[in-house]
Design a protein around this motif. Structure first.
Motif, PDB file in Angstrom:
ATOM      1  N   GLN A   1       0.884  -1.246   0.261  1.00 51.04           N
ATOM      2  CA  GLN A   1      -0.287  -0.496   0.437  1.00 51.04           C
ATOM      3  C   GLN A   1       1.452   1.254   0.150  1.00 51.04           C
ATOM      4  OE1 GLN A   1      -3.033   0.519   2.803  1.00 51.04           O
ATOM      5  NE2 GLN A   1      -3.348   2.001   2.533  1.00 51.04           N
ATOM      6  N   VAL A   2       0.852   1.718  -0.605  1.00 50.16           N
ATOM      7  CA  VAL A   2       1.510   3.230  -0.881  1.00 50.16           C
ATOM      8  C   VAL A   2       0.647   4.437  -1.260  1.00 50.16           C
ATOM      9  CG1 VAL A   2       3.028   5.184  -2.296  1.00 50.16           C
ATOM     10  CG2 VAL A   2       3.974   2.410  -2.078  1.00 50.16           C
ATOM     11  N   GLY A   3       0.021   5.252  -0.036  1.00 47.61           N
ATOM     12  CA  GLY A   3      -1.177   5.935   0.126  1.00 47.61           C
ATOM     13  C   GLY A   3      -2.062   5.249  -0.109  1.00 47.61           C
ATOM     14  N   HIS A   4      -2.929   5.895  -0.703  1.00 50.12           N
ATOM     15  CA  HIS A   4      -4.397   5.623  -1.040  1.00 50.12           C
ATOM     16  C   HIS A   4      -4.565   4.229  -2.047  1.00 50.12           C
ATOM     17  CE1 HIS A   4      -6.222   7.913   1.227  1.00 50.12           C
ATOM     18  NE2 HIS A   4      -5.628   8.601   0.622  1.00 50.12           N
ATOM     19  N   THR A   5      -3.116   3.640  -2.747  1.00 50.45           N
ATOM     20  CA  THR A   5      -2.783   3.011  -3.444  1.00 50.45           C
ATOM     21  C   THR A   5      -2.673   1.710  -3.302  1.00 50.45           C
ATOM     22  OG1 THR A   5      -2.240   4.699  -4.932  1.00 50.45           O
ATOM     23  CG2 THR A   5      -1.773   1.928  -5.865  1.00 50.45           C
ATOM     24  N   LYS A   6      -3.537   0.149  -2.802  1.00 50.66           N
ATOM     25  CA  LYS A   6      -3.124  -1.179  -2.929  1.00 50.66           C
ATOM     26  C   LYS A   6      -3.179  -2.048  -3.792  1.00 50.66           C
ATOM     27  CE  LYS A   6      -6.249  -0.126   1.142  1.00 50.66           C
ATOM     28  NZ  LYS A   6      -7.461  -0.621   2.335  1.00 50.66           N
TER      29      LYS A   6
END
Length: 83
Positions: free
Chosen positions: A28-33
């Motif tokens: 998970q990077v920020g809101h990106t899964k």
């Protein structure tokens, strides 16, 4: 959005083996899964967001830096968790 590599439509009709996929990594990077998946057969290509030729990698360098996608690896690919 998974499609076999270099397979004719007639071969698609005769394919009897199911795709063998397993989750290798979750990021998970920020809101990106994202999930990194392994294809046991190595003949599938994911063509959706974060697929090997996807524009999402260049549009999101922080995600690319965390995942380190390898376009030469034909047995692993990244896919959004929501897919």
């Amino acid at each position: 959005m998974l499609r076999p590599r270099n397979v004719s439509p007639m071969m698609l009709l005769s394919m009897s083996r199911p795709p063998l996929l397993c989750v290798v990594q979750a990021v998970q990077v920020g809101h990106t899964k994202l999930l990194k998946l392994h294809s046991a057969w190595g003949d599938l290509e994911y063509t959706g967001p974060y697929g090997q030729a996807s524009k999402e990698w260049t549009a999101n360098p922080d995600v690319a830096g965390s995942c380190k996608p390898d376009s030469s690896d034909k047995t692993h690919f990244w896919m959004e968790y929501s897919d």
